[in-house]
Design a protein around this motif. Structure first.
Motif, mmCIF file in Angstrom:
data_model
loop_
_atom_site.group_PDB
_atom_site.id
_atom_site.type_symbol
_atom_site.label_atom_id
_atom_site.label_comp_id
_atom_site.label_asym_id
_atom_site.label_seq_id
_atom_site.Cartn_x
_atom_site.Cartn_y
_atom_site.Cartn_z
ATOM 1 N N GLY A 280 51.277 62.096 24.297
ATOM 2 C CA GLY A 280 49.884 62.437 24.574
ATOM 3 C C GLY A 280 48.891 61.339 24.280
ATOM 4 N N SER A 281 49.355 60.127 24.020
ATOM 5 C CA SER A 281 48.419 59.061 23.674
ATOM 6 C C SER A 281 47.617 58.577 24.878
ATOM 7 C CB SER A 281 49.171 57.875 23.051
ATOM 8 O OG SER A 281 50.167 57.382 23.936
ATOM 9 N N GLY A 282 48.143 58.789 26.083
ATOM 10 C CA GLY A 282 47.411 58.425 27.292
ATOM 11 C C GLY A 282 46.494 59.562 27.718
ATOM 12 N N SER A 283 45.624 59.279 28.668
ATOM 13 C CA SER A 283 44.645 60.288 29.086
ATOM 14 C C SER A 283 44.940 60.881 30.454
ATOM 15 C CB SER A 283 43.240 59.669 29.112
ATOM 16 O OG SER A 283 43.192 58.565 30.005
ATOM 17 N N VAL A 284 45.934 60.324 31.174
ATOM 18 C CA VAL A 284 46.213 60.769 32.538
ATOM 19 C C VAL A 284 47.637 61.296 32.618
ATOM 20 C CG1 VAL A 284 46.327 60.084 34.954
ATOM 21 C CG2 VAL A 284 44.599 59.063 33.458
ATOM 22 N N LEU A 285 47.786 62.508 33.180
ATOM 23 C CA LEU A 285 49.113 63.072 33.381
ATOM 24 C C LEU A 285 49.810 62.357 34.532
ATOM 25 C CD1 LEU A 285 48.217 66.872 33.133
ATOM 26 C CD2 LEU A 285 49.558 65.571 31.470
ATOM 27 N N GLU A 311 50.665 73.299 23.710
ATOM 28 C CA GLU A 311 51.747 72.329 23.854
ATOM 29 C C GLU A 311 51.245 70.901 24.087
ATOM 30 O OE1 GLU A 311 55.104 72.713 23.881
ATOM 31 O OE2 GLU A 311 55.191 74.861 23.557
ATOM 32 N N GLY A 312 50.011 70.750 24.555
ATOM 33 C CA GLY A 312 49.542 69.432 24.936
ATOM 34 C C GLY A 312 50.061 69.063 26.311
ATOM 35 N N PRO A 313 50.279 67.768 26.606
ATOM 36 C CA PRO A 313 50.760 67.359 27.932
ATOM 37 C C PRO A 313 52.232 67.705 28.120
ATOM 38 C CG PRO A 313 50.513 65.450 26.504
ATOM 39 C CD PRO A 313 49.973 66.618 25.732
ATOM 40 N N ILE A 314 52.519 68.461 29.170
ATOM 41 C CA ILE A 314 53.873 68.928 29.435
ATOM 42 C C ILE A 314 54.176 68.760 30.917
ATOM 43 C CG2 ILE A 314 54.006 70.557 27.516
ATOM 44 C CD1 ILE A 314 53.228 72.788 29.463
ATOM 45 N N ALA A 315 55.447 68.850 31.253
ATOM 46 C CA ALA A 315 55.849 68.721 32.660
ATOM 47 C C ALA A 315 57.181 69.427 32.866
ATOM 48 C CB ALA A 315 55.960 67.248 33.057
ATOM 49 N N VAL A 331 58.660 58.483 32.013
ATOM 50 C CA VAL A 331 58.073 58.944 33.263
ATOM 51 C C VAL A 331 57.090 57.891 33.747
ATOM 52 C CG1 VAL A 331 56.706 60.741 34.388
ATOM 53 C CG2 VAL A 331 58.313 61.355 32.563
ATOM 54 N N ASP A 332 57.180 57.538 35.019
ATOM 55 C CA ASP A 332 56.249 56.569 35.586
ATOM 56 C C ASP A 332 54.841 57.155 35.587
ATOM 57 O OD1 ASP A 332 58.379 54.930 36.017
ATOM 58 O OD2 ASP A 332 58.325 55.028 38.213
ATOM 59 N N GLY A 333 53.912 56.445 34.956
ATOM 60 C CA GLY A 333 52.527 56.883 34.918
ATOM 61 C C GLY A 333 51.610 55.867 35.547
ATOM 62 N N GLU A 334 50.377 56.248 35.734
ATOM 63 C CA GLU A 334 49.389 55.372 36.361
ATOM 64 C C GLU A 334 49.184 54.088 35.568
ATOM 65 O OE1 GLU A 334 44.691 55.912 36.877
ATOM 66 O OE2 GLU A 334 45.849 57.376 38.036
ATOM 67 N N ASP A 335 49.276 54.195 34.238
ATOM 68 C CA ASP A 335 49.044 53.036 33.377
ATOM 69 C C ASP A 335 50.316 52.534 32.706
ATOM 70 O OD1 ASP A 335 46.260 53.151 33.895
ATOM 71 O OD2 ASP A 335 46.059 54.773 32.430
ATOM 72 N N GLY A 336 51.483 52.881 33.276
ATOM 73 C CA GLY A 336 52.740 52.447 32.694
ATOM 74 C C GLY A 336 53.628 53.625 32.341
ATOM 75 N N ALA A 337 54.759 53.328 31.708
ATOM 76 C CA ALA A 337 55.741 54.362 31.386
ATOM 77 C C ALA A 337 55.224 55.290 30.286
ATOM 78 C CB ALA A 337 57.045 53.716 30.957
ATOM 79 N N ILE A 338 55.530 56.576 30.427
ATOM 80 C CA ILE A 338 55.158 57.601 29.446
ATOM 81 C C ILE A 338 56.440 58.132 28.819
ATOM 82 C CG2 ILE A 338 54.049 59.847 29.107
ATOM 83 C CD1 ILE A 338 52.451 59.266 31.694
ATOM 84 N N ALA A 339 56.534 58.079 27.500
ATOM 85 C CA ALA A 339 57.708 58.610 26.817
ATOM 86 C C ALA A 339 57.715 60.133 26.926
ATOM 87 C CB ALA A 339 57.705 58.187 25.358
#
Length: 369
Positions: A280-285, A311-315, A331-339
């Motif tokens: 959840g450290s990023g701001s974009v799902l 739960e916070g950010p989930i998928a 997971v590929d994100g707009e600003d890089g990989a998301i753990a």
């Protein structure tokens, strides 16, 4: 952007699907889960199937046993292709004279066209009833404010059977408790005149309204599959754990049944649904369709995302069956990989060896008191 009767509410954000939120989706989730708000499901459509042969006809065409469906009992069905892939999905309610199908709006035209082609000489007359009825969602108690009683008639309220295993179904998820165990969700059909009354009451502050984003976050947190989000051209119902509520494994023949039986009894689904707890450290799902990786190797893709009030950010994501259950995913994100921490929904053993040990939930939710 579609027109919505609720677009004039303070803070309303409306897109092509409908009312997304009215200012604060997290607060709306809490209110919706507590039965203190309802959501106009503008992204749903309503198909009506009257006629004496309607239940036996639908039974012969779809994955669900419907021939003896009792008026007022809620269930759901899938239409499969000959290889067992999901083509259409519908929530089902019969009132004794008409079978009502609640479907994703994007699927309504295709499903109705297919049903009309399959009538032959049977006494059925499927039609699109969306001009007559709107759909509202919420808890059973919450919907009491928008679903007027029909004296002497079956209420047109569909109660979601998820995640309880229906008669003839099979559940693969082996977590305890299932995150949808306490899910209280229903969808009510209301006339278009009633919809205008509800909109007026919401404008006056007499009825609290939530948006589609809140409803979808509660769905994702419950691992509940949906046609418009989680289905692609090659998905099997096993891969989404959808045998539990939408498939009857011992009913008569229907298109795709052979594959359903073979995969469940003799093989394994090639892919499996996982739930992801996202960093959840990023701001974009991440976007729907974003690649899910183990290291540099793409093993699947995201199907649904949400920011949940607990739960916070989930998928939800579909990955290859061979993906290790203890693998840390990216997971590929707009600003890089998301753990992403992986929760097993459909285990690799699902199918021929479905005797799976029960697992403890990985969750950010506060423990029940």
């Amino acid at each position: 952007m579609m027109s919505s009767l609720f677009s004039s509410l303070p803070g309303a954000v409306v897109d092509d699907a409908g009312l997304q939120h009215v200012g604060n989706p997290l607060i709306e989730q809490r209110a919706l889960a507590a039965g203190e708000a309802v959501v106009p499901l503008d992204d749903r459509a309503v198909l009506a199937v009257p006629g004496e042969d309607r239940l036996s006809w639908l039974d012969s065409l779809t994955s669900q046993a419907l021939a003896a469906l009792t008026p007022g009992i809620s269930t759901e069905l899938l239409v499969l292709d000959p290889q067992g892939h999901i083509e259409h999905a519908a929530s089902v309610l019969d009132d004794g004279e008409t079978t009502w199908l609640i479907v994703d709006r994007a699927d309504a035209e295709g499903l109705l066209s297919w049903l009309r082609r399959m009538r032959f000489r049977l006494r059925v007359d499927p039609r699109d009833a969306s001009a007559e009825y709107a759909v509202f969602g919420g808890t059973a108690a919450g919907l009491s404010s928008v679903s007027p009683a029909r004296p002497g008639a079956v209420p047109l309220v569909w109660t979601d059977p998820w995640p309880h295993v229906s008669v003839g179904g099979w559940g693969y998820a082996a977590v305890d408790p299932h995150p949808g165990a306490d899910r209280d969700w229903a969808e009510a059909l209301v006339t278009r005149d009633e919809e205008r009354r509800i909109a007026d009451a919401a404008t006056a502050g007499d009825i609290a309204v939530a948006g589609l984003a809140a409803a979808d976050a509660l769905r994702v947190a419950a691992w509940r599959p949906r046609w418009s989000a989680d289905v692609d051209e090659r998905v099997l119902p096993h891969e989404l754990d959808w045998l539990r509520t939408a498939v009857h494994l011992s009913k008569g023949c229907y298109r795709g049944q052979e594959t359903v039986a073979k995969v469940h009894n003799l093989g394994h689904p090639p892919r499996r649904l996982v739930a992801l707890q996202l960093d959840g450290s990023g701001s974009v799902l991440p976007a729907r369709g974003a690649a899910v990786r183990v290291g540099d190797d793409a093993v699947g893709h995201v199907t649904s995302t949400a920011l949940h009030y607990e739960e916070g950010p989930i998928a939800l994501a579909v990955v290859r069956r061979s993906t290790p259950v203890d693998a840390t995913l990216l997971v590929d994100g707009e600003d890089g990989a998301i753990a992403a921490a992986q929760e097993v929904v459909v285990p690799p053993e699902a199918g021929a060896t479905a005797n799976v040990p029960r697992l403890t939930r990985l969750s950010r939710r506060a423990p029940a008191k």
